[in-house]
Design a protein around this motif. Structure first.
Motif, short mmCIF file in Angstrom:
data_model
loop_
_atom_site.label_atom_id
_atom_site.label_comp_id
_atom_site.label_asym_id
_atom_site.label_seq_id
_atom_site.Cartn_x
_atom_site.Cartn_y
_atom_site.Cartn_z
N CYS A 1 40.06 -11.06 -25.80
CA CYS A 1 40.99 -11.63 -24.83
C CYS A 1 41.94 -12.67 -25.43
O CYS A 1 42.83 -13.16 -24.75
N CYS B 1 32.78 -15.97 -26.64
CA CYS B 1 33.99 -16.42 -25.97
C CYS B 1 33.66 -17.15 -24.68
O CYS B 1 32.86 -16.66 -23.89
N CYS C 1 39.14 -15.10 -29.80
CA CYS C 1 38.39 -13.96 -29.28
C CYS C 1 39.22 -12.67 -29.46
O CYS C 1 40.32 -12.57 -28.95
N HIS D 1 41.31 -15.69 -26.28
CA HIS D 1 40.96 -17.07 -25.93
C HIS D 1 40.48 -17.85 -27.17
O HIS D 1 39.88 -17.26 -28.07
N CYS E 1 35.70 -14.74 -21.68
CA CYS E 1 35.21 -13.41 -21.27
C CYS E 1 33.74 -13.19 -21.63
O CYS E 1 33.19 -12.14 -21.33
ZN LIG Z 1 37.30 -13.47 -24.85
#
Ligand SMILES: [Zn+2]
Length: 319
Positions: free
Chosen positions: A38, A54, A35, A40, A57
């Motif tokens: 963030c 994601c 992502c 992730h 988030c």
């Molecule tokens: Zn994210």
């Protein structure tokens, strides 16, 4: 599907949007999509929209988000074909040729090429001279086309002929290895000396001509000088490697690019350096066009460039 080998193969191969997305995703995220918001690594793939979502988030992202391809109305297939041409055409490629091959306007092609060139800038922090081969240093003058240019264009460009005709490029080439270049404002000792020290490891053997700019190098380097005026050739002491690079560069500049503004010159120099440095892999095997393309794409995924930066309005000082 097999990796394309020729420009025609590449155009056919990358005409499929999903192939483009998969290729950019694989090179951008070798360990799977991440992502951009963030970082992730877990996500859903929304196949119909060709986006990821994601799991952390909940933001959605495409493969173009956070790259130089972002917010461009030009589709990935056109970007990838332009990149293929840029890194594989030996003497460079003009916006006219790209416009024709890719099916976009010349203005768009110019913008695409400039973004790609920017993204290819090496910016490598690895210094030359780490092996046993000598490093050849030389400078060359590029430009001088202003005389042929209409006066109104010269005035519009606000470039004094003096500067235009005397753009200096410095080159450092580790024999059998990589080249590094720098466009410099003037051919002066204080500038030349600094650039050598920034780019070459202390202790390396450095070959130059008798230009006074190099006269202070023997404190840190084994400095060997070729006296061109006396036609002095001492077996292994020469700067023929970097001189060959200058001929490649100038062939590209005079054949493909009609006039390059001094402000943009460093990008063309970098482009030639990229092709030169990636003619072979680390083990000395010749790279094919498909491998050079993938290498370039893996370098540029993740870089951004605004239009203002391309045109030189912010961020950098024009000549
Ligand atoms: Zn994210």
């Amino acid at each position: 599907m097999e990796q394309p080998k020729t420009l025609q193969d590449a155009i056919r191969h990358y005409s499929d949007e999903q192939v483009c997305i998969d290729t950019v995703a694989r090179l951008r995220w070798p360990n799977g999509p991440e992502c951009p918001a963030c970082g992730h690594k877990e996500h859903y793939y929304l196949a119909t929209q060709k986006r990821w979502k994601c799991k952390e988030c909940y933001k959605q992202f495409t493969v173009k988000l956070g790259t130089i391809f972002e917010e461009s109305p030009i589709k990935l297939d056109k970007w990838l074909t332009a990149l293929w041409m840029l890194v594989n055409c030996k003497n460079g490629v003009s916006s006219y040729e790209v416009a024709k091959a890719v099916g976009i306007t010349q203005k768009s092609a110019w913008f695409v090429l400039h973004r790609l060139r920017f993204a290819l800038q090496t910016g490598s922090i690895v210094k030359l001279g780490g092996g046993s081969a000598p490093v050849e240093d030389d400078e060359t003058f590029v430009g001088g086309k202003a005389r042929n240019m209409h006066k109104s264009r010269r005035l519009r460009m606000k470039v004094r002929e003096h500067n235009w005709s005397k753009t200096v490029v410095m080159g450092m080439l580790e024999r059998g290895g990589h080249v590094k270049t720098a466009v410099i404002p003037e051919r002066r000792k204080v500038i030349v000396d600094k650039i050598v020290r920034e780019n070459i490891l202390p202790g390396a053997e450095v070959h130059t001509d008798e230009f006074v700019g190099y006269s202070g190098l023997s404190d840190e380097f084994t400095h060997k000088v070729i006296n061109h005026l006396e036609h002095y050739v001492d077996g292994k002491v020469h700067t023929q490697g970097i001189e060959n690079f200058w001929s490649l560069l100038k062939r590209g500049l005079s054949g493909t690019y009609i006039a390059v503004e001094p402000f943009h010159l460093f990008r063309y120099v970098d482009e030639q350096a990229f092709r030169y440095n990636h003619r072979k892999d680390e083990d000395g095997n010749k790279l094919n066009d498909g491998q050079r393309f993938e290498l370039a794409l893996s370098q540029i995924a993740g870089k951004r460039l605004t239009f203002a930066e391309v045109t030189g309005k912010v961020g950098e000082t024009a000549f």
